[in-house]
Design a protein around this motif. Structure first.
Motif, PDB file in Angstrom:
ATOM      1  N   PHE A   5     -27.625 -43.661 -10.552  1.00  9.31           N
ATOM      2  CA  PHE A   5     -27.200 -42.349 -11.042  1.00  9.31           C
ATOM      3  C   PHE A   5     -28.132 -41.281 -10.482  1.00  9.31           C
ATOM      4  O   PHE A   5     -29.348 -41.340 -10.689  1.00  9.31           O
ATOM      5  CB  PHE A   5     -27.232 -42.312 -12.568  1.00  9.31           C
ATOM      6  N   VAL A   6     -27.569 -40.310  -9.764  1.00  7.27           N
ATOM      7  CA  VAL A   6     -28.362 -39.218  -9.201  1.00  7.27           C
ATOM      8  C   VAL A   6     -27.674 -37.890  -9.505  1.00  7.27           C
ATOM      9  O   VAL A   6     -26.558 -37.640  -9.043  1.00  7.27           O
ATOM     10  CB  VAL A   6     -28.542 -39.360  -7.676  1.00  7.27           C
ATOM     11  N   PRO A   7     -28.319 -37.014 -10.299  1.00  4.42           N
ATOM     12  CA  PRO A   7     -27.743 -35.701 -10.581  1.00  4.42           C
ATOM     13  C   PRO A   7     -28.177 -34.660  -9.551  1.00  4.42           C
ATOM     14  O   PRO A   7     -29.236 -34.794  -8.925  1.00  4.42           O
ATOM     15  CB  PRO A   7     -28.320 -35.365 -11.965  1.00  4.42           C
ATOM     16  N   HIS A   8     -27.362 -33.637  -9.406  1.00  2.77           N
ATOM     17  CA  HIS A   8     -27.647 -32.527  -8.505  1.00  2.77           C
ATOM     18  C   HIS A   8     -27.400 -31.212  -9.249  1.00  2.77           C
ATOM     19  O   HIS A   8     -26.414 -31.095  -9.983  1.00  2.77           O
ATOM     20  CB  HIS A   8     -26.730 -32.558  -7.274  1.00  2.77           C
ATOM     21  N   LEU A   9     -28.265 -30.258  -9.024  1.00  2.00           N
ATOM     22  CA  LEU A   9     -28.077 -28.916  -9.584  1.00  2.00           C
ATOM     23  C   LEU A   9     -27.309 -28.071  -8.584  1.00  2.00           C
ATOM     24  O   LEU A   9     -27.681 -27.984  -7.405  1.00  2.00           O
ATOM     25  CB  LEU A   9     -29.439 -28.269  -9.884  1.00  2.00           C
ATOM     26  N   VAL A  10     -26.218 -27.463  -9.057  1.00  3.82           N
ATOM     27  CA  VAL A  10     -25.395 -26.624  -8.185  1.00  3.82           C
ATOM     28  C   VAL A  10     -25.357 -25.202  -8.748  1.00  3.82           C
ATOM     29  O   VAL A  10     -25.575 -24.992  -9.945  1.00  3.82           O
ATOM     30  CB  VAL A  10     -23.966 -27.193  -8.047  1.00  3.82           C
ATOM     31  N   PRO A  11     -25.100 -24.207  -7.906  1.00  2.92           N
ATOM     32  CA  PRO A  11     -25.197 -22.804  -8.335  1.00  2.92           C
ATOM     33  C   PRO A  11     -23.973 -22.308  -9.101  1.00  2.92           C
ATOM     34  O   PRO A  11     -23.252 -21.412  -8.657  1.00  2.92           O
ATOM     35  CB  PRO A  11     -25.384 -22.047  -7.016  1.00  2.92           C
ATOM     36  N   VAL A  12     -23.736 -22.908 -10.260  1.00 10.45           N
ATOM     37  CA  VAL A  12     -22.704 -22.438 -11.173  1.00 10.45           C
ATOM     38  C   VAL A  12     -23.311 -22.336 -12.555  1.00 10.45           C
ATOM     39  O   VAL A  12     -24.347 -22.942 -12.847  1.00 10.45           O
ATOM     40  CB  VAL A  12     -21.461 -23.364 -11.193  1.00 10.45           C
ATOM     41  N   ASP A  13     -22.664 -21.582 -13.427  1.00 14.74           N
ATOM     42  CA  ASP A  13     -23.148 -21.385 -14.788  1.00 14.74           C
ATOM     43  C   ASP A  13     -23.003 -22.666 -15.597  1.00 14.74           C
ATOM     44  O   ASP A  13     -23.983 -23.225 -16.100  1.00 14.74           O
ATOM     45  CB  ASP A  13     -22.365 -20.225 -15.421  1.00 14.74           C
ATOM     46  N   GLN A  14     -21.776 -23.150 -15.732  1.00  8.29           N
ATOM     47  CA  GLN A  14     -21.541 -24.371 -16.492  1.00  8.29           C
ATOM     48  C   GLN A  14     -20.413 -25.156 -15.861  1.00  8.29           C
ATOM     49  O   GLN A  14     -19.503 -24.606 -15.242  1.00  8.29           O
ATOM     50  CB  GLN A  14     -21.239 -24.059 -17.957  1.00  8.29           C
ATOM     51  N   GLY A  22     -11.680 -30.176 -10.220  1.00  8.11           N
ATOM     52  CA  GLY A  22     -12.805 -29.272 -10.024  1.00  8.11           C
ATOM     53  C   GLY A  22     -13.318 -28.762 -11.355  1.00  8.11           C
ATOM     54  O   GLY A  22     -12.619 -28.806 -12.377  1.00  8.11           O
ATOM     55  N   MET A  23     -14.536 -28.255 -11.362  1.00  3.61           N
ATOM     56  CA  MET A  23     -15.158 -27.792 -12.604  1.00  3.61           C
ATOM     57  C   MET A  23     -14.348 -26.692 -13.284  1.00  3.61           C
ATOM     58  O   MET A  23     -14.244 -26.652 -14.505  1.00  3.61           O
ATOM     59  CB  MET A  23     -16.572 -27.264 -12.319  1.00  3.61           C
ATOM     60  N   ARG A  24     -13.766 -25.819 -12.495  1.00  3.30           N
ATOM     61  CA  ARG A  24     -13.022 -24.708 -13.074  1.00  3.30           C
ATOM     62  C   ARG A  24     -11.765 -25.171 -13.814  1.00  3.30           C
ATOM     63  O   ARG A  24     -11.267 -24.476 -14.705  1.00  3.30           O
ATOM     64  CB  ARG A  24     -12.642 -23.698 -11.981  1.00  3.30           C
ATOM     65  N   ASP A  25     -11.274 -26.362 -13.472  1.00  2.00           N
ATOM     66  CA  ASP A  25     -10.073 -26.902 -14.130  1.00  2.00           C
ATOM     67  C   ASP A  25     -10.265 -27.079 -15.629  1.00  2.00           C
ATOM     68  O   ASP A  25      -9.292 -27.082 -16.388  1.00  2.00           O
ATOM     69  CB  ASP A  25      -9.702 -28.264 -13.540  1.00  2.00           C
ATOM     70  N   VAL A  26     -11.515 -27.297 -16.052  1.00  2.00           N
ATOM     71  CA  VAL A  26     -11.781 -27.644 -17.454  1.00  2.00           C
ATOM     72  C   VAL A  26     -12.745 -26.671 -18.118  1.00  2.00           C
ATOM     73  O   VAL A  26     -13.256 -26.932 -19.205  1.00  2.00           O
ATOM     74  CB  VAL A  26     -12.336 -29.085 -17.560  1.00  2.00           C
ATOM     75  N   LEU A  27     -13.004 -25.535 -17.483  1.00  2.00           N
ATOM     76  CA  LEU A  27     -13.972 -24.574 -17.997  1.00  2.00           C
ATOM     77  C   LEU A  27     -13.632 -24.147 -19.421  1.00  2.00           C
ATOM     78  O   LEU A  27     -12.478 -23.842 -19.736  1.00  2.00           O
ATOM     79  CB  LEU A  27     -14.006 -23.349 -17.084  1.00  2.00           C
ATOM     80  N   ALA A  28     -14.646 -24.155 -20.282  1.00  2.00           N
ATOM     81  CA  ALA A  28     -14.505 -23.728 -21.683  1.00  2.00           C
ATOM     82  C   ALA A  28     -13.396 -24.491 -22.393  1.00  2.00           C
ATOM     83  O   ALA A  28     -12.602 -23.922 -23.132  1.00  2.00           O
ATOM     84  CB  ALA A  28     -14.273 -22.227 -21.771  1.00  2.00           C
ATOM     85  N   SER A  29     -13.363 -25.815 -22.180  1.00  2.00           N
ATOM     86  CA  SER A  29     -12.383 -26.663 -22.862  1.00  2.00           C
ATOM     87  C   SER A  29     -13.030 -27.995 -23.203  1.00  2.00           C
ATOM     88  O   SER A  29     -14.093 -28.351 -22.680  1.00  2.00           O
ATOM     89  CB  SER A  29     -11.147 -26.897 -21.991  1.00  2.00           C
ATOM     90  N   ALA A  31     -14.602 -37.399 -12.124  1.00  2.00           N
ATOM     91  CA  ALA A  31     -14.462 -36.953 -13.513  1.00  2.00           C
ATOM     92  C   ALA A  31     -15.165 -35.615 -13.669  1.00  2.00           C
ATOM     93  O   ALA A  31     -16.345 -35.482 -13.324  1.00  2.00           O
ATOM     94  CB  ALA A  31     -15.067 -37.967 -14.479  1.00  2.00           C
ATOM     95  N   THR A  32     -14.447 -34.639 -14.195  1.00  2.00           N
ATOM     96  CA  THR A  32     -15.046 -33.334 -14.411  1.00  2.00           C
ATOM     97  C   THR A  32     -14.894 -32.917 -15.868  1.00  2.00           C
ATOM     98  O   THR A  32     -13.863 -33.187 -16.504  1.00  2.00           O
ATOM     99  CB  THR A  32     -14.431 -32.257 -13.480  1.00  2.00           C
ATOM    100  N   ILE A  33     -15.963 -32.320 -16.397  1.00  2.00           N
ATOM    101  CA  ILE A  33     -15.974 -31.786 -17.757  1.00  2.00           C
ATOM    102  C   ILE A  33     -16.756 -30.484 -17.744  1.00  2.00           C
ATOM    103  O   ILE A  33     -17.478 -30.182 -16.790  1.00  2.00           O
ATOM    104  CB  ILE A  33     -16.630 -32.759 -18.766  1.00  2.00           C
ATOM    105  N   ASP A  34     -16.632 -29.723 -18.823  1.00  2.00           N
ATOM    106  CA  ASP A  34     -17.542 -28.613 -19.061  1.00  2.00           C
ATOM    107  C   ASP A  34     -18.743 -29.201 -19.803  1.00  2.00           C
ATOM    108  O   ASP A  34     -18.594 -29.750 -20.892  1.00  2.00           O
ATOM    109  CB  ASP A  34     -16.864 -27.529 -19.911  1.00  2.00           C
ATOM    110  N   ASN A  35     -19.924 -29.100 -19.214  1.00  2.00           N
ATOM    111  CA  ASN A  35     -21.089 -29.769 -19.789  1.00  2.00           C
ATOM    112  C   ASN A  35     -21.466 -29.245 -21.169  1.00  2.00           C
ATOM    113  O   ASN A  35     -22.016 -29.991 -21.997  1.00  2.00           O
ATOM    114  CB  ASN A  35     -22.301 -29.643 -18.855  1.00  2.00           C
ATOM    115  N   LEU A  36     -21.156 -27.994 -21.477  1.00  2.00           N
ATOM    116  CA  LEU A  36     -21.469 -27.452 -22.794  1.00  2.00           C
ATOM    117  C   LEU A  36     -20.378 -27.746 -23.809  1.00  2.00           C
ATOM    118  O   LEU A  36     -20.646 -27.761 -25.017  1.00  2.00           O
ATOM    119  CB  LEU A  36     -21.690 -25.938 -22.715  1.00  2.00           C
ATOM    120  N   TRP A  37     -19.157 -27.989 -23.354  1.00  2.00           N
ATOM    121  CA  TRP A  37     -18.030 -28.233 -24.252  1.00  2.00           C
ATOM    122  C   TRP A  37     -17.822 -29.744 -24.429  1.00  2.00           C
ATOM    123  O   TRP A  37     -18.438 -30.335 -25.306  1.00  2.00           O
ATOM    124  CB  TRP A  37     -16.785 -27.521 -23.717  1.00  2.00           C
TER     125      TRP A  37
END
Length: 357
Positions: free
Chosen positions: A249-258, A299-306, A326-332
């Motif tokens: 498992f390797v995470p990467h930080l990308v330039p998006v808010d969430q 994509g991340m935007r597909d699930v933003l704030a959901s 698999a994509t999710i909103d990390n805060l939601w």
């Protein structure tokens, strides 16, 4: 009615009383969102929201977009225990155990958003966190709060241990991505390549991260071993993955808010074809209100704030690897809305109640 008849517990079917929920650590990203969702929830009642440095401020002053006109107060376990049925504890790892143990001892249903109660093996906990656990009597007793995997156990929370360990955001996406393959005994090895937005670091680090370090940049971190790795492995082994498998498992930080995207590359124990894999995922997630299977790369935007997890599978014809995205909103779905989903299940409410936003 006889004088000694037991009164219904608040929030149980037939009691007529809505469970009152406190949020500890509501000044952080996860706690603030949990407070927002509870404030608008048609069944749960938002009670106290706490913070230390920000006590005396209203949450809508700290986070205007959440629109929660409730004052943050200094955390007081005795006061919370007297006036609440449930506590959501949104403290960092290591800071959570003491409050969770105290509230649990006073009979509240406690949902912890830290990593303090997710693992079940004390030796694994010591290896990755290096700490003596503050609440050893509770260690290993929590229900892992991923409803798609542990729904039946969550339904028994009020009558059993009364403690829910909210999953990490990376494990949420990774486990949902690989659980159907794990159950079928098909995971020989797996590489989990994860991308996350800056909010995944939490409010303190996110606000001190320099824009120039994040913008137009992507970098890996936790390469020597990320603390979510044993959590992912624990849950996949519980689903049927061989104990000898150690997913990378390797995470990467990308330039998006969430937002979060996990790309899983799986070598299977035997050859599989696309139809078989597709059927595994259809069967696993049929009827799941918050898992979407798609034929396009998510994509991340597909699930933003959901509270939605969006998945796509692909079998590579040359290597034979199964690819799962698999994509999710990390805060939601990765944190706060999944916590509300778990509480809905635990209290016998419709699972999507308060989450169709």
């Amino acid at each position: 009615m006889a004088d000694d008849a037991a009164a219904p517990v608040a929030g149980t079917p037939g009691s007529g009383a809505a469970p009152r929920v406190a949020v500890l650590g509501a000044s952080g990203f996860a706690g603030a969102l949990a407070a927002r969702l509870l404030h608008r929830h048609p069944h749960f009642e938002l009670g106290a929201i706490t913070a230390r440095a920000e006590a005396g401020m209203r949450l809508d002053e700290l986070y205007p977009h959440h629109r929660v006109p409730v004052e943050l107060t200094t955390p007081d376990v005795d006061r919370i225990a007297e006036g609440h049925d449930v506590a959501v504890v949104a403290y960092p790892h290591g800071a959570s155990s003491e409050a969770v143990a105290a509230l649990h001892a006073r009979g509240l249903v406690v949902l912890d958003l830290s990593a303090d109660f997710r693992l079940t093996d004390p030796a694994v906990y010591r290896e990755w966190y290096g700490d003596v656990h503050v609440a050893p009597d509770l260690f290993g007793t929590a229900v892992y709060g991923l409803p798609e995997i542990h729904r039946d156990a969550l339904r028994g929370v009020r009558d059993g241990g009364r403690l829910i360990a909210g999953p990490g955001c990376f494990p949420t996406a990774s486990i949902l991505a690989l659980a159907p393959l794990a159950r079928a005994g098909l995971v020989q090895d797996a590489i989990l390549d994860a991308k996350t937005g800056v909010s995944g670091a939490g409010r303190k680090l996110a606000r001190t991260t320099h824009y120039v370090d994040v913008s137009e940049n992507v970098h890996a971190y936790g390469v020597a071993g990320h603390r979510h790795q044993p959590e992912i492995r624990q849950e996949l082994v519980a689903q049927g993955m061989d104990t000898g498998v150690q997913p990378v498992f390797v995470p990467h930080l990308v330039p998006v808010d969430q937002g979060e995207l996990v790309s899983a590359y799986v070598r299977t124990t035997r050859p599989v074809d696309p139809d078989e894999v597709a059927a595994l995922y259809r069967d696993a997630y049929a009827g799941e209100p918050f898992v979407e299977l798609t034929g396009a790369e998510p994509g991340m935007r597909d699930v933003l704030a959901s509270n939605v997890a969006r998945l796509r599978t692909h079998v590579d014809p040359r290597s034979g690897h199964v690819l799962v995205f698999a994509t999710i909103d990390n805060l939601w779905k990765g944190t706060s809305s999944q916590a509300i989903q778990s509480l809905n299940v635990a209290f016998g409410r419709p699972e999507d109640e308060g989450l169709l936003v």
